[in-house]
Design a protein around this motif. Sequence first.
Motif, mmCIF file in Angstrom:
data_model
loop_
_atom_site.group_PDB
_atom_site.id
_atom_site.type_symbol
_atom_site.label_atom_id
_atom_site.label_comp_id
_atom_site.label_asym_id
_atom_site.label_seq_id
_atom_site.Cartn_x
_atom_site.Cartn_y
_atom_site.Cartn_z
ATOM 1 N N UNK A 152 0.816 -1.203 0.000
ATOM 2 C CA UNK A 152 0.000 0.000 0.000
ATOM 3 C C UNK A 152 0.854 1.261 0.000
ATOM 4 N N UNK A 153 1.885 1.289 0.860
ATOM 5 C CA UNK A 153 2.744 2.473 0.939
ATOM 6 C C UNK A 153 3.531 2.662 -0.347
ATOM 7 N N UNK A 154 4.051 1.584 -0.913
ATOM 8 C CA UNK A 154 4.776 1.677 -2.183
ATOM 9 C C UNK A 154 3.887 2.257 -3.277
ATOM 10 N N UNK A 155 2.628 1.809 -3.309
ATOM 11 C CA UNK A 155 1.705 2.250 -4.354
ATOM 12 C C UNK A 155 1.310 3.707 -4.164
ATOM 13 N N UNK A 156 0.993 4.078 -2.917
ATOM 14 C CA UNK A 156 0.503 5.436 -2.649
ATOM 15 C C UNK A 156 1.596 6.485 -2.748
ATOM 16 N N UNK A 157 2.831 6.107 -2.398
ATOM 17 C CA UNK A 157 3.907 7.098 -2.340
ATOM 18 C C UNK A 157 5.002 6.877 -3.373
ATOM 19 N N UNK A 158 4.777 5.911 -4.263
ATOM 20 C CA UNK A 158 5.740 5.603 -5.320
ATOM 21 C C UNK A 158 7.139 5.352 -4.750
ATOM 22 N N UNK A 159 7.177 4.458 -3.760
ATOM 23 C CA UNK A 159 8.427 4.104 -3.111
ATOM 24 C C UNK A 159 8.846 2.700 -3.526
ATOM 25 N N UNK A 160 10.018 2.292 -3.044
ATOM 26 C CA UNK A 160 10.542 0.967 -3.376
ATOM 27 C C UNK A 160 10.975 0.248 -2.108
ATOM 28 N N UNK A 161 10.042 0.082 -1.168
ATOM 29 C CA UNK A 161 10.339 -0.602 0.090
ATOM 30 C C UNK A 161 10.507 -2.093 -0.197
ATOM 31 N N UNK A 162 11.603 -2.673 0.293
ATOM 32 C CA UNK A 162 11.893 -4.078 0.034
ATOM 33 C C UNK A 162 11.478 -5.019 1.169
ATOM 34 N N UNK A 163 11.841 -4.739 2.442
ATOM 35 C CA UNK A 163 11.516 -5.690 3.518
ATOM 36 C C UNK A 163 10.012 -5.808 3.733
ATOM 37 N N UNK A 164 9.578 -6.954 4.246
ATOM 38 C CA UNK A 164 8.169 -7.185 4.569
ATOM 39 C C UNK A 164 7.851 -6.835 6.020
ATOM 40 N N UNK A 165 8.886 -6.647 6.843
ATOM 41 C CA UNK A 165 8.673 -6.341 8.259
ATOM 42 C C UNK A 165 9.709 -5.317 8.703
#
Length: 402
Positions: free
Chosen positions: A314-327
């Motif tokens: 959700x955060x990657x989609x809303x803020x156009x980020x590239x977060x890799x870890x799941x936790x």
Amino acid sequence: MKLSLKQLAVYLSLVVIGGGAGLLGSRYLLPQSYSFRQLKNVTVAPPVDPVVPNSVNGAVGSPGGDNVNFIANAVQKVGPAVVRINATRKVANPISDALKNPLLRRFFGENEQPIPEERIERGTGSGFILSANGELLTNAHVVADTDTVQVTLKDGRTFEGKVLGVDAVTDVAVVKIKANKLPTVRLGNSQNLIPGQWAIAIGNPLGLDNTVTIGIISATDRTSAQVGVPEKRVSFIQTDAAINPGNSGGPLLNAQGEVIGVNTAIRADAQGLGFAIPIETAARIANELFTKGRVEHPFLGIEMTDLSPSKKQQINLENQLNIQPDAGVVIKGVLENSPAKQGGLLPGDVIQKVNGKPMRTAAQVQKLVESSSVGDVLEIEVNRSGRTQSFKVQSGAYPHKK
């Protein structure tokens, strides 16, 4: 039917007073215990196994009875040190502002007596005595916007209390009364609480003095955001012991009758849930308020949240980020001109360690930052787009609202 200005004022006053009643008074284990003076030098106590109390058979003067249990014993120890705090303050009268409208004045006449611009607001809360010479602890919202309060002890004695300091960031305040040889509480330890342990609350809910409620510790380390008060800087204890308006500022006890938290009725919509400020936080803030009159909180300027696979997406989609870890602990936002911004942190960074200590939740990060001092340099290790990077951030002072 033509209403007079006075009649309208009465009708509107009933609505305003009914909606604002109780505003001031609501919002909202170590076996070894400590006095307030001793706890000033205590940081984090080592964890120990929780103690499960047994009922105490036999009331005083009643051999073989079962009228006194650990709850009654705890209340007998602490009850005399729990006080009622009555506060009054002047607030703006919305009716007065509304009736300044020329259109309304035309309907009700120009010769009517004007409505006072301020009205007196009264509220009741709780508090408890830290030292025999009259040092008291309560919630900030109980004594907000007033310099003096009325303090009533369980034995009926009443004193004028001087508000020596208020910290809205943690909702802690301190009051001093002129008295000696007062009963005091014993401070316990909230660092090793386990959900399911007993929790006892004492206070003056809804004006009913010395009310005792009991429940369990429901959860620990509830962040301010989870509780619904993101402007606070506290990791709350959650309990199902009933905490109602007027309980604010009263003690939350363990089974040994030691204070482990300060009850705060910060959620008006909370049913079956109560929250308390851990006693270590409250005592540390109280000590600073007694000695300096104010508290400076270390500040980084980041908005954090605990990460999960769905939240990452959700955060990657809303803020156009590239977060890799799941936790982990993801930085959702960084304030402009903040220490975090100056130190190089960016939205989307996932905090892995602070000063070499692994961080798994936002509550852990908040607690570590809060335990530091303004001006300390924190080494923060993050995962940025799959790569590990380290940044040194010098904390600033939390900006107080003016």
